[in-house]
Design a protein around this motif. Structure first.
Motif, PDB file in Angstrom:
ATOM      1  N   TRP A 254     -27.883   0.951 -14.610  1.00 44.70           N
ATOM      2  CA  TRP A 254     -28.594   1.780 -15.569  1.00 44.70           C
ATOM      3  C   TRP A 254     -27.820   3.072 -15.770  1.00 44.70           C
ATOM      4  CZ3 TRP A 254     -32.764   0.223 -18.281  1.00 44.70           C
ATOM      5  CH2 TRP A 254     -33.472  -0.883 -17.807  1.00 44.70           C
TER       6      TRP A 254
ATOM      7  N   VAL B 219     -28.147   6.986 -18.115  1.00 44.93           N
ATOM      8  CA  VAL B 219     -28.931   7.824 -19.020  1.00 44.93           C
ATOM      9  C   VAL B 219     -28.162   7.925 -20.327  1.00 44.93           C
ATOM     10  CG1 VAL B 219     -29.979  10.080 -19.397  1.00 44.93           C
ATOM     11  CG2 VAL B 219     -29.882   9.116 -17.084  1.00 44.93           C
TER      12      VAL B 219
ATOM     13  N   LEU C  80     -33.033   5.367 -20.704  1.00 47.31           N
ATOM     14  CA  LEU C  80     -32.037   4.659 -19.900  1.00 47.31           C
ATOM     15  C   LEU C  80     -31.532   3.424 -20.641  1.00 47.31           C
ATOM     16  CD1 LEU C  80     -33.532   4.705 -16.270  1.00 47.31           C
ATOM     17  CD2 LEU C  80     -32.189   6.447 -17.442  1.00 47.31           C
TER      18      LEU C  80
ATOM     19  N   ALA D 282     -33.475  11.880 -16.244  1.00 45.72           N
ATOM     20  CA  ALA D 282     -33.633  10.998 -17.403  1.00 45.72           C
ATOM     21  C   ALA D 282     -34.262  11.730 -18.582  1.00 45.72           C
ATOM     22  CB  ALA D 282     -34.478   9.781 -17.024  1.00 45.72           C
TER      23      ALA D 282
END
Length: 347
Positions: free
Chosen positions: A8, A10, A21, A53
């Motif tokens: 993952w 940002v 994400l 995030a």
């Protein structure tokens, strides 16, 4: 070993409801000098990840992979590494590196190092199949405790421990905990094991039930008043409006420690009502490796255990959304579910 991995990152920071994400495939990182390559088994979900995030914390590394409560095994070692071998189980925490030479490092306060770097903020973290960590900042982990149970200890536990130290709580003291998520429920267990009387003030009914189950003397609403004056308190909720509330609950000479890296604005304080009689307000900044080693040893001795809610790594964004909404007590943990790899979730 894998050449690429799922991770993952940002994309554009923003509200988690907007899914900031992105789930991507990228090269497995190569450990540099003095670094370990860690195959991630579990990664705790911390509110700091949510702040990164959503953009509450400034971008330090564009498209960073969050996550700093990592339990994994050493998959490879970089040049110059001693004391670690492939297959060792290690923990990766928030503090990634310091310069080791500044005045703060020399006096034992490496958490205040101006050159400090942090996992999942300055460098890619554990919301991925693999991550790297300087060997000097990796923690050896005790046996007999599973990956999922251990991972929240690596930030939530360590920071809660440092916050508890910052309260200067006397032996047998009365401790208030404002907010009762991943960090607070570990701090409470340690404080209770050390003889404190703990009062929890938090908004969630499930969290209040957990607090009482763990042995808290009382559990009430976040803006309520504890049944007795407090010798110390820790504010875990990122709510600045609770600072004067918590200060007023302190007895003479009591200390309030603010544990979060991000806090909404604090309302004006009234000196006589909120601070007089030697009440103190202290912040908590990261942790030292000494804090980490001490806490992990104490947690093993006192059998401090996280209440966990596992999510597959592929649902990291959902875990952060549920954290923000207060949909679980204790701590969420991402479990590496990517072998064999499945299709990417919606991003």
């Amino acid at each position: 070993m894998d050449v690429t991995m799922r991770a993952w990152e940002v994309g554009e920071p923003g509200p988690i409801e907007g899914r900031p994400l992105r789930y991507v495939e990228k090269p497995v990182p190569v450990p540099g000098h003095g670094e370990l390559l860690v195959h991630v088994r579990a990664c705790g979900v911390c509110r700091t990840d949510l702040h990164i995030a959503e953009g509450d914390l400034p971008v330090r590394r564009p498209h960073v992979t969050p996550g700093h409560e990592v339990v994994g095994v050493v998959a490879a070692t970089g040049p110059g590494v001693e004391g670690h071998t492939v297959g060792d189980r290690v923990g990766v925490a928030w503090l990634r590196s310091t310069d080791g030479t500044c005045a703060y490092c020399r006096r034992g306060d490496e958490n205040l190092c101006p050159a400090s770097r942090h996992t999942g903020w300055d460098a890619d973290g554990g919301y991925a199949e693999y991550t790297t960590v300087p060997a000097a900042f990796a923690y050896p982990l005790p046996g007999g405790v599973g990956d999922t149970a251990l991972s929240p200890l690596l930030c939530a536990g360590i920071i809660g421990y440092r916050a508890l130290l910052r309260t200067s709580l006397p032996a047998g003291g009365r401790l208030g905990l404002y907010g009762f998520g991943g960090s607070a429920h570990l701090c409470a267990q340690l404080a209770l094991a050390q003889g404190a009387r703990v009062h929890v003030l938090t908004r969630g009914a499930a969290s209040r039930r957990l607090a009482l189950d763990l042995g808290a003397a009382s559990a009430g609403g976040a803006d309520g008043t504890p049944p007795e004056p407090l010798d110390g308190a820790v504010l875990f909720a990122p709510a600045g409006e609770l600072v004067p509330v918590a200060l007023r609950a302190l007895d003479r000479g009591g200390v309030l420690a603010v544990a979060g890296i991000h806090l909404s604005d604090i309302p004006p304080l009234h000196y006589q009502r909120d601070l007089f009689l030697e009440r103190e307000l202290r912040s908590v900044t990261s942790n030292t490796r000494r804090d980490g080693r001490e806490f992990l040893a104490l947690a093993e001795y006192h059998r401090v255990r996280a209440t966990t809610h596992p999510y597959p790594l592929s649902r990291a964004q959902d875990a952060l959304r549920d954290l923000k909404a207060g949909r679980f007590d204790g701590a969420a943990v991402l479990v590496n579910d990517l072998a064999p790899r499945g299709p990417a979730p919606p991003s």
